[in-house]
Design an enzyme around this catalytic site. Structure first.
Site, mmCIF file in Angstrom:
data_model
loop_
_atom_site.group_PDB
_atom_site.id
_atom_site.type_symbol
_atom_site.label_atom_id
_atom_site.label_comp_id
_atom_site.label_asym_id
_atom_site.label_seq_id
_atom_site.Cartn_x
_atom_site.Cartn_y
_atom_site.Cartn_z
ATOM 1 N N GLY A 245 0.758 -1.247 0.000
ATOM 2 C CA GLY A 245 0.000 0.000 0.000
ATOM 3 C C GLY A 245 0.781 1.285 0.000
ATOM 4 N N GLU A 289 3.884 -6.678 1.664
ATOM 5 C CA GLU A 289 3.551 -7.093 0.292
ATOM 6 C C GLU A 289 3.498 -5.891 -0.647
ATOM 7 O OE1 GLU A 289 -0.346 -8.697 1.023
ATOM 8 O OE2 GLU A 289 0.413 -10.660 1.553
ATOM 9 N N PRO A 290 4.611 -5.204 -0.871
ATOM 10 C CA PRO A 290 4.562 -4.049 -1.758
ATOM 11 C C PRO A 290 4.395 -4.445 -3.218
ATOM 12 C CG PRO A 290 6.821 -4.500 -1.106
ATOM 13 C CD PRO A 290 5.964 -5.478 -0.358
ATOM 14 N N ARG A 292 3.037 -1.607 -6.018
ATOM 15 C CA ARG A 292 3.258 -0.346 -6.734
ATOM 16 C C ARG A 292 4.640 0.259 -6.474
ATOM 17 N NH1 ARG A 292 -1.287 3.058 -7.807
ATOM 18 N NH2 ARG A 292 -2.318 1.982 -6.096
ATOM 19 N N TYR A 333 -9.740 6.167 -11.800
ATOM 20 C CA TYR A 333 -9.467 6.824 -10.508
ATOM 21 C C TYR A 333 -9.167 8.312 -10.633
ATOM 22 C CZ TYR A 333 -8.103 1.904 -9.791
ATOM 23 O OH TYR A 333 -8.053 0.545 -9.775
ATOM 24 N N CYS A 359 -13.153 4.783 -28.291
ATOM 25 C CA CYS A 359 -14.413 5.442 -28.592
ATOM 26 C C CYS A 359 -15.093 5.912 -27.307
ATOM 27 C CB CYS A 359 -15.282 4.418 -29.280
ATOM 28 S SG CYS A 359 -15.872 5.032 -30.804
ATOM 29 N N GLU A 360 -14.430 6.768 -26.552
ATOM 30 C CA GLU A 360 -14.952 7.276 -25.281
ATOM 31 C C GLU A 360 -14.370 8.665 -25.097
ATOM 32 O OE1 GLU A 360 -16.296 5.508 -22.329
ATOM 33 O OE2 GLU A 360 -16.441 3.588 -23.357
ATOM 34 N N TYR A 388 -0.175 -1.508 -12.253
ATOM 35 C CA TYR A 388 -1.612 -1.457 -12.560
ATOM 36 C C TYR A 388 -1.900 -0.828 -13.925
ATOM 37 C CZ TYR A 388 -1.604 -2.546 -7.599
ATOM 38 O OH TYR A 388 -1.353 -3.137 -6.388
HETATM 39 N N1 LLP Z 1 -1.502 -6.966 -0.709
HETATM 40 C C1 LLP Z 1 -2.833 -7.028 -0.916
HETATM 41 C C2 LLP Z 1 -3.634 -7.999 -0.167
HETATM 42 C C3 LLP Z 1 -3.436 -6.168 -1.848
HETATM 43 O O1 LLP Z 1 -4.754 -6.230 -2.040
HETATM 44 C C4 LLP Z 1 -2.638 -5.241 -2.568
HETATM 45 C C5 LLP Z 1 -3.243 -4.346 -3.565
HETATM 46 C C6 LLP Z 1 -1.251 -5.225 -2.324
HETATM 47 C C7 LLP Z 1 -0.718 -6.101 -1.374
HETATM 48 C C8 LLP Z 1 -0.312 -4.296 -3.043
HETATM 49 O O2 LLP Z 1 -0.596 -2.971 -2.804
HETATM 50 P P1 LLP Z 1 0.383 -1.824 -3.404
HETATM 51 O O3 LLP Z 1 1.698 -1.931 -2.667
HETATM 52 O O4 LLP Z 1 0.543 -2.085 -4.848
HETATM 53 O O5 LLP Z 1 -0.358 -0.580 -3.118
HETATM 54 N N2 LLP Z 1 -5.704 -0.936 -9.187
HETATM 55 C C9 LLP Z 1 -5.437 0.043 -8.168
HETATM 56 C C10 LLP Z 1 -4.683 -0.563 -7.001
HETATM 57 C C11 LLP Z 1 -5.389 -1.725 -6.368
HETATM 58 C C12 LLP Z 1 -4.602 -2.355 -5.252
HETATM 59 C C13 LLP Z 1 -5.184 -3.662 -4.855
HETATM 60 N N3 LLP Z 1 -4.474 -4.349 -3.821
HETATM 61 C C14 LLP Z 1 -4.664 1.207 -8.780
HETATM 62 O O6 LLP Z 1 -4.390 1.181 -9.974
HETATM 63 O O7 LLP Z 1 -4.363 2.178 -8.081
#
Ligand code: LLP
Length: 433
Positions: A245, A289-290, A292, A333, A359-360, A388
């Protein structure tokens, strides 16, 4: 400019030492490119921060941000775990020979087919999300698995991270995980089962989070739960997974908005140590669990400009050969991106809107930005598209998805080939008369 980019003597943009104009000419557009060195550096930052601050940890890369076989090899080589959230991601990882004992299996609605695939193939940690899933597991575990299934329980700690509501997951009102008050019974049921082994707890409060406090609050809630559970039932959780996150900048303006991963890991480690001290709780193995923050700035998308349309006194539209199909984040978003004209980085600036070819009317990649007068045929590079984008790409309007190139030692290597038109009709069943 974000990441490892520079301008060369031809006024072209270079990423990881590769000229984007040459990349466009040789590999075609649109194209996702990743600076492999930067990606590895991002991983290393996490590793070092943990090594300096916490005795036992595991880093798990969240595959939903971006996953392909070449990345699985890097994750494995770096000795990270992999978080997968579907049968498809599990299948990709195991096809790439990623060790299944380092896979964390997530999902709020794991289908029967997915459960059986993973039970048969093996898994490192299975994250139980809800009561229905637990009951399935209790029924299926003995017949499908020849081992005790290693479990995490996903809890919703009730923390609001103040990010986009679509990517907030840890509040009480969430489709993910057990509410704190409901978890106890379920965990006890699993502890009593001969086929399951409870290793620890998991939470994930959201994504693209720009301050550290909510993560610390979540850690606090989880550790308090662990201590209360031990007091009541004498059971000690050996592991704690605080999810992913951490947010990252998408534009130069946002550069200082997000804490660096080092600080984030350090603050969480301190918090967990402090809480465990206060509660006299043995330090759990800590997982993060990174997704992004590992891949986003390492990735960019290279497009070619097609039509350019000026509405006098209103706006100038610059259309590229991709759009919401390869990057749905702006339309989903309201995400903000920045770009450069790759073949003329420095030049007379002009305010334009960068749009896609779908087409949007909402297919706008960048609402408004100063760019050096983009013209038809120019190369346009959108930065920070590593997370993503590829993983959320679609075939809307039957537009083929771009390929992926890793840039290493100043050379491109194709790691996912671009989709072809024939790929698009591969699954069609042509009626015979
Ligand atoms: N662990 C779990 C259980 C998750 O659901 C997620 C992301 C992560 C780790 C990784 O999170 P990160 O470090 O990438 O923030 N599609 C959206 C983001 C959805 C994230 C879903 N879960 C976007 O494009 O912003």
């Amino acid at each position: 400019m974000l990441g490892n980019k520079s301008i060369n003597e031809n006024n072209h943009l270079e990423i990881a030492g590769c000229d984007v104009v040459e990349l466009a000419q040789t590999m075609g557009t649109p194209l996702y490119v990743y600076d492999e060195e930067l990606l590895r550096f991002n991983m290393q930052e996490y590793e070092e921060a943990f090594r300096e601050n916490y005795p036992h940890f595991s880093l798990a890369y969240a595959g939903k941000a971006f996953l392909c076989s070449a990345l699985c090899s890097i994750i494995e080589e770096k000795n990270w775990w992999l978080d997968v959230v579907s049968g498809g991601e599990y299948y990709l990882a195991s096809s790439a020979d990623f060790p299944v004992e380092k896979i964390i299996f997530h999902g709020n609605n794991k289908t029967q087919e997915e459960r059986h695939l993973v039970l048969r193939g093996g898994v490192g940690r299975w994250v139980v999300d809800n009561e229905v899933e637990l009951n399935f597991l209790l029924e299926e575990a003995s017949s499908y698995a020849s081992y005790k299934i290693p479990l995490f329980f996903r809890l919703t700690p009730g923390v609001d991270p103040h990010t986009h509501q679509y990517i907030t997951t840890g509040k009480i009102d969430s489709k993910f995980g057990f509410p704190l008050g409901e978890a106890e019974k379920a965990i006890l049921k699993a502890i009593q089962s001969e086929d399951l082994e409870v290793w620890g707890l998991h939470c994930h409060i959201g994504s693209q989070i720009d301050h550290i406090e909510p993560f610390l609050k979540a850690a606090e809630v989880m550790l308090q739960f662990m201590a209360d559970f031990r007091k009541k039932h004498g059971f000690v959780f050996r592991e704690l997974d605080l999810g992913g996150g951490l947010g990252v900048p998408y534009t130069d303006e946002e550069r200082d908005r997000f804490p660096p991963s080092r600080l984030y890991v350090q603050a969480i480690s301190e918090k967990v140590k402090e809480m465990c001290g206060e509660l006299s709780y043995p330090l759990p193995r800590l997982y993060l669990e990174p997704g992004r923050s590992v891949v986003n700035t390492a990735g960019s998308t290279i497009y070619q400009v097609g039509s350019v349309k000026e509405i006098p006194g209103v706006k100038k539209y610059v259309a590229v050969d991709g759009g919401m199909t390869d990057n749905p984040r702006p339309i989903l978003y309201g995400a903000k991106y920045q770009a450069h004209v790759g073949n003329r980085v420095v030049g007379e600036q002009e305010k334009v809107s960068v749009v896609g070819k779908c087409c949007e009317s909402g297919d706008v990649l960048i609402e408004e930005m100063e760019l050096s007068s983009p013209r038809p045929g120019d190369i346009l590079v959108v930065e920070a598209t590593g997370a993503y984008n590829y993983s959320m790409a679609s075939n809307y309007n039957l537009i083929p998805r771009p390929g992926v190139v890793f840039l290493r030692e100043r050379k491109p290597e194709l790691v996912v080939r671009p989709e072809s038109w024939s790929d698009l009709v591969r699954r069609d069943i042509v009626p015979v008369d």
